[in-house]
Design an enzyme around this catalytic site. Structure first.
Site, PDB file in Angstrom:
ATOM      1  CB  SER A   1      -4.665  -6.502   4.265  1.00  0.00           C
ATOM      2  OG  SER A   1      -4.095  -5.272   3.928  1.00  0.00           O
TER       3      SER A   1
ATOM      4  CG  HIS B   1      -1.923  -1.038   1.296  1.00  0.00           C
ATOM      5  ND1 HIS B   1      -2.121  -1.827   2.422  1.00  0.00           N
ATOM      6  CD2 HIS B   1      -2.825  -1.489   0.385  1.00  0.00           C
ATOM      7  CE1 HIS B   1      -3.091  -2.682   2.200  1.00  0.00           C
ATOM      8  NE2 HIS B   1      -3.537  -2.503   0.962  1.00  0.00           N
TER       9      HIS B   1
ATOM     10  NE  ARG C   1      -2.968  -7.979  -3.939  1.00  0.00           N
ATOM     11  CZ  ARG C   1      -3.610  -8.717  -3.089  1.00  0.00           C
ATOM     12  NH1 ARG C   1      -3.023  -9.153  -2.021  1.00  0.00           N
ATOM     13  NH2 ARG C   1      -4.856  -9.050  -3.278  1.00  0.00           N
TER      14      ARG C   1
ATOM     15  CE  LYS D   1     -12.611  -7.038   4.322  1.00  0.00           C
ATOM     16  NZ  LYS D   1     -11.438  -6.430   3.664  1.00  0.00           N
TER      17      LYS D   1
END
Length: 175
Positions: free
Chosen positions: A141, A28, A103, A52
């Site tokens: 993450s 990040h 990614r 979450k």
């Protein structure tokens, strides 16, 4: 007819980099640094995701990310929490660009429909995709959270100040 420019009222190009950042990783950080080569000011939008259970609460994540940029000496970055649609938060900060890191091909597959919907809802916002550098492509993450859960070493994957907040024994170590 109004002509849309890519500059805010003060003449600067503003980017909005949204995410839950739970936790904020070196990947990040790399995307944010590179975005600063495109925009004059960057707002890191830290989202509350009700689906979450984060490792750090929203205010703690914001403080940790702000500390990261202060330690980096990057004053053109601000950090702001948001609990709205991303486009509403980006507009509230005067952004013209939404920064997204990719990614892998699967990231692109999930990001493209979101970018299309965002464009339809907020045509003044342009989504910019930045691909992760090779050394950061495997950092996610979710993987950092899994490492944490099993007592693994997360220090190679997050900025040092973030590691100190997440690792109980690191908090006592001097900086």
């Amino acid at each position: 007819m109004t002509v849309q420019t890519d500059l805010s009222l003060d003449g600067s190009r503003v980017g909005f980099y949204p995410g839950t950042f739970d936790p904020f990783t070196v990947g990040h950080l790399d995307i944010a640094r590179r975005a600063l080569g495109i925009v004059d000011r960057l707002v890191i939008g830290v989202a509350l995701n009700p689906g979450k259970v984060p490792r750090l609460q929203l205010d703690e994540r914001c403080a940790a990310i702000a500390e990261t940029f202060a330690l980096e000496g990057l004053s053109a970055v601000s950090v702001a929490p948001f609990e709205t649609l991303m486009i509403e938060a980006a507009r509230a900060h005067g952004a013209h660009y939404v920064i997204r890191g990719l990614r892998s091909e699967s990231d692109l597959t999930s990001e493209m429909p979101m970018a299309a919907i965002n464009h339809r809802l907020a045509p003044e916002l342009e989504t910019l995709f930045l691909t992760a550098r090779e050394e950061h492509r495997l950092i996610a993450s979710s993987l950092v959270r899994e490492l944490l859960a099993y007592g693994g070493d997360i220090r190679p994957y997050v900025p040092e100040n973030i590691a100190r907040r997440l690792l109980p024994n690191e908090a006592e170590k001097p900086t």
